[in-house]
Design an enzyme around this catalytic site. Structure first.
Site, PDB file in Angstrom:
ATOM      1  N   HIS A  80       5.695  -9.420  -1.876  1.00 31.06           N
ATOM      2  CA  HIS A  80       5.377  -8.470  -0.784  1.00 31.06           C
ATOM      3  C   HIS A  80       3.886  -8.242  -0.698  1.00 31.06           C
ATOM      4  O   HIS A  80       3.388  -7.235  -1.193  1.00 31.06           O
ATOM      5  CB  HIS A  80       6.086  -7.148  -1.038  1.00 31.06           C
ATOM      6  CG  HIS A  80       6.215  -6.290   0.177  1.00 31.06           C
ATOM      7  ND1 HIS A  80       5.293  -5.336   0.524  1.00 31.06           N
ATOM      8  CD2 HIS A  80       7.163  -6.251   1.132  1.00 31.06           C
ATOM      9  CE1 HIS A  80       5.684  -4.726   1.624  1.00 31.06           C
ATOM     10  NE2 HIS A  80       6.819  -5.250   2.014  1.00 31.06           N
ATOM     11  N   ILE A 122       0.811  -5.701  -0.525  1.00 35.50           N
ATOM     12  CA  ILE A 122       0.972  -4.332  -0.018  1.00 35.50           C
ATOM     13  C   ILE A 122       2.166  -3.717  -0.737  1.00 35.50           C
ATOM     14  O   ILE A 122       3.232  -4.324  -0.820  1.00 35.50           O
ATOM     15  CB  ILE A 122       1.242  -4.335   1.508  1.00 35.50           C
ATOM     16  CG1 ILE A 122       0.069  -4.968   2.265  1.00 35.50           C
ATOM     17  CG2 ILE A 122       1.510  -2.919   2.005  1.00 35.50           C
ATOM     18  CD1 ILE A 122       0.371  -5.216   3.733  1.00 35.50           C
ATOM     19  N   GLY A 178       6.835   0.270   1.394  1.00 37.28           N
ATOM     20  CA  GLY A 178       7.011   1.678   1.754  1.00 37.28           C
ATOM     21  C   GLY A 178       8.173   2.330   1.038  1.00 37.28           C
ATOM     22  O   GLY A 178       8.089   3.494   0.652  1.00 37.28           O
ATOM     23  N   VAL A 179       9.253   1.589   0.851  1.00 40.80           N
ATOM     24  CA  VAL A 179      10.409   2.177   0.166  1.00 40.80           C
ATOM     25  C   VAL A 179      10.075   2.547  -1.273  1.00 40.80           C
ATOM     26  O   VAL A 179      10.634   3.505  -1.816  1.00 40.80           O
ATOM     27  CB  VAL A 179      11.657   1.261   0.220  1.00 40.80           C
ATOM     28  CG1 VAL A 179      12.133   1.089   1.640  1.00 40.80           C
ATOM     29  CG2 VAL A 179      11.405  -0.072  -0.429  1.00 40.80           C
ATOM     30  N   GLU A 233      10.224   6.062  -3.077  1.00 43.82           N
ATOM     31  CA  GLU A 233      10.860   6.192  -4.384  1.00 43.82           C
ATOM     32  C   GLU A 233       9.940   6.894  -5.375  1.00 43.82           C
ATOM     33  O   GLU A 233      10.399   7.738  -6.155  1.00 43.82           O
ATOM     34  CB  GLU A 233      11.272   4.818  -4.922  1.00 43.82           C
ATOM     35  CG  GLU A 233      11.826   4.830  -6.336  1.00 43.82           C
ATOM     36  CD  GLU A 233      13.147   5.560  -6.516  1.00 43.82           C
ATOM     37  OE1 GLU A 233      13.436   5.983  -7.664  1.00 43.82           O
ATOM     38  OE2 GLU A 233      13.905   5.703  -5.545  1.00 43.82           O
TER      39      GLU A 233
END
Length: 163
Positions: free
Chosen positions: A63, A69, A72-73, A77
């Site tokens: 990623h 980067i 976002g998840v 978290e």
């Protein structure tokens, strides 16, 4: 916020909380433990901590190759994990006592900028509501004083049996 904090205050922790103390409040382990340090905590109110983002994180392999980067998840978290520590402290419980806080939902999630290797993610959570084992937190993540992400996060207290 109806919970009495006397049980939480009697728990032994020292600030800043390092990895061993954090692991006593969170059941997650490498590579899914996303809080490196807790710098400030007031049970039943608020918590602050951080996650050092390194190029060695496993998720950067995919990623994205050539453009790392933080997903976002995983930022969400990490905010949920810092909120979970506050939940455990506020309830005066820990996973070893047979309790877990499970991610129950996220509302008003917003991402403002990318998180890249070398960033220090400053995490904060404020307890908004606690009722019958459900905790609601207002969470934020910052890098270099700039808002990266924000969310309202719900966690649910569950009694568990460790295997």
């Amino acid at each position: 916020m109806t919970k009495d904090i006397s049980a939480a205050v009697s728990l032994d922790y020292q600030l800043p909380m390092q990895a061993d103390a954090i692991r006593s409040y969170l059941p997650q382990r490498y590579p899914f433990l996303l809080v490196d340090r807790v710098t400030d905590v007031v049970p039943n109110q608020s918590i602050k901590g951080l996650k050092n983002v390194s190029i060695n994180e496993e998720f950067f392999q995919g990623h994205f190759p050539g453009l790392p980067i933080m997903p976002g998840v995983l930022i969400v978290e990490s905010m949920a994990q810092i909120a979970g520590i506050l939940g455990f402290m506020s309830a005066g419980k820990r996973p070893r006592d047979g309790y877990m806080f499970l991610f129950a939902g996220a509302d008003k999630v917003r991402f403002k900028r990318q998180v890249i290797p070398g960033d220090t993610l400053i995490l904060s959570a404020e307890l908004l509501m606690q009722r019958r084992g459900i905790f609601k937190f207002s969470c934020q993540a910052h890098v270099e004083g700039k808002l990266v992400a924000s969310a309202e996060i719900l966690v649910s207290e569950q009694q568990i049996t460790l295997i």
